[in-house]
Design a protein around this motif. Structure first.
Motif, mmCIF file in Angstrom:
data_model
loop_
_atom_site.group_PDB
_atom_site.id
_atom_site.type_symbol
_atom_site.label_atom_id
_atom_site.label_comp_id
_atom_site.label_asym_id
_atom_site.label_seq_id
_atom_site.Cartn_x
_atom_site.Cartn_y
_atom_site.Cartn_z
ATOM 1 N N PRO A 3 37.223 -2.973 -23.200
ATOM 2 C CA PRO A 3 37.990 -4.092 -22.625
ATOM 3 C C PRO A 3 37.760 -5.374 -23.423
ATOM 4 O O PRO A 3 36.793 -5.481 -24.156
ATOM 5 C CB PRO A 3 37.396 -4.225 -21.227
ATOM 6 C CG PRO A 3 36.000 -3.691 -21.358
ATOM 7 C CD PRO A 3 36.063 -2.609 -22.397
ATOM 8 N N VAL A 16 38.960 -6.557 -15.995
ATOM 9 C CA VAL A 16 40.047 -6.963 -16.893
ATOM 10 C C VAL A 16 41.290 -6.140 -16.547
ATOM 11 O O VAL A 16 41.255 -4.903 -16.593
ATOM 12 C CB VAL A 16 39.665 -6.746 -18.376
ATOM 13 C CG1 VAL A 16 40.862 -6.977 -19.295
ATOM 14 C CG2 VAL A 16 38.527 -7.683 -18.773
ATOM 15 N N TYR A 19 42.852 -2.561 -18.213
ATOM 16 C CA TYR A 19 41.908 -1.708 -18.942
ATOM 17 C C TYR A 19 41.424 -0.579 -18.024
ATOM 18 O O TYR A 19 41.087 -0.812 -16.860
ATOM 19 C CB TYR A 19 40.702 -2.511 -19.464
ATOM 20 C CG TYR A 19 39.762 -1.593 -20.212
ATOM 21 C CD1 TYR A 19 40.088 -1.146 -21.491
ATOM 22 C CD2 TYR A 19 38.615 -1.094 -19.610
ATOM 23 C CE1 TYR A 19 39.285 -0.242 -22.151
ATOM 24 C CE2 TYR A 19 37.800 -0.193 -20.268
ATOM 25 C CZ TYR A 19 38.137 0.234 -21.541
ATOM 26 O OH TYR A 19 37.339 1.149 -22.184
ATOM 27 N N TYR A 21 38.807 1.304 -16.901
ATOM 28 C CA TYR A 21 37.344 1.392 -16.808
ATOM 29 C C TYR A 21 36.911 2.738 -16.237
ATOM 30 O O TYR A 21 37.666 3.416 -15.540
ATOM 31 C CB TYR A 21 36.827 0.310 -15.867
ATOM 32 C CG TYR A 21 36.916 -1.105 -16.390
ATOM 33 C CD1 TYR A 21 35.944 -1.612 -17.235
ATOM 34 C CD2 TYR A 21 37.957 -1.938 -16.008
ATOM 35 C CE1 TYR A 21 36.007 -2.916 -17.701
ATOM 36 C CE2 TYR A 21 38.031 -3.247 -16.463
ATOM 37 C CZ TYR A 21 37.054 -3.722 -17.313
ATOM 38 O OH TYR A 21 37.132 -5.005 -17.769
#
Ligand code: HEM
Length: 76
Positions: A3, A16, A19, A21
């Motif tokens: 990210p 973010v 993104y 994760y």
């Protein structure tokens, strides 16, 4: 690979937009500051088990330099 890091200082982990994760990072309650960044850069997997950053910074001075830089490019 990861990210965007600009602005990470003072932010909750895994936030973010856009993104993808790991579930571990998204679910963690970590807020990024000197202490949490230092621990996580030393050993990401020990700090947030299940995370997917396959990278660590073993040198303490390198970590301090990186953390100072990330702080500088984050909102006050
Ligand atoms: C020294 C440079 C680096 C620093 C300071 C750093 C720091 C971080 C931080 C603070 C996060 C969490 C971001 C957030 O919560 O929004 C993160 C996530 C991540 N980083 Fe890094 N990182 C570094 C280098 C790298 C490198 C070289 C890679 C890949 C080769 C990488 C791959 C990732 C990935 C994949 C994630 C997401 C982890 C997850 O979702 O579990 N990082 N990094």
């Amino acid at each position: 690979m990861g990210p965007a890091h600009r602005g990470v200082f003072g932010r909750r982990a895994g936030r973010v937009a856009g993104y993808d994760y790991s579930d571990a990072l998204r679910a963690s309650k970590v807020v990024w500051n000197e202490r949490t960044l230092d621990a996580c850069l030393t050993s990401p997997e020990d700090t947030i088990p299940g995370q997917k950053m396959g990278y660590q910074v073993t040198d303490a001075i390198d970590r301090a330099d990186l953390i100072a830089y990330l702080r500088k490019v984050s909102p006050p």
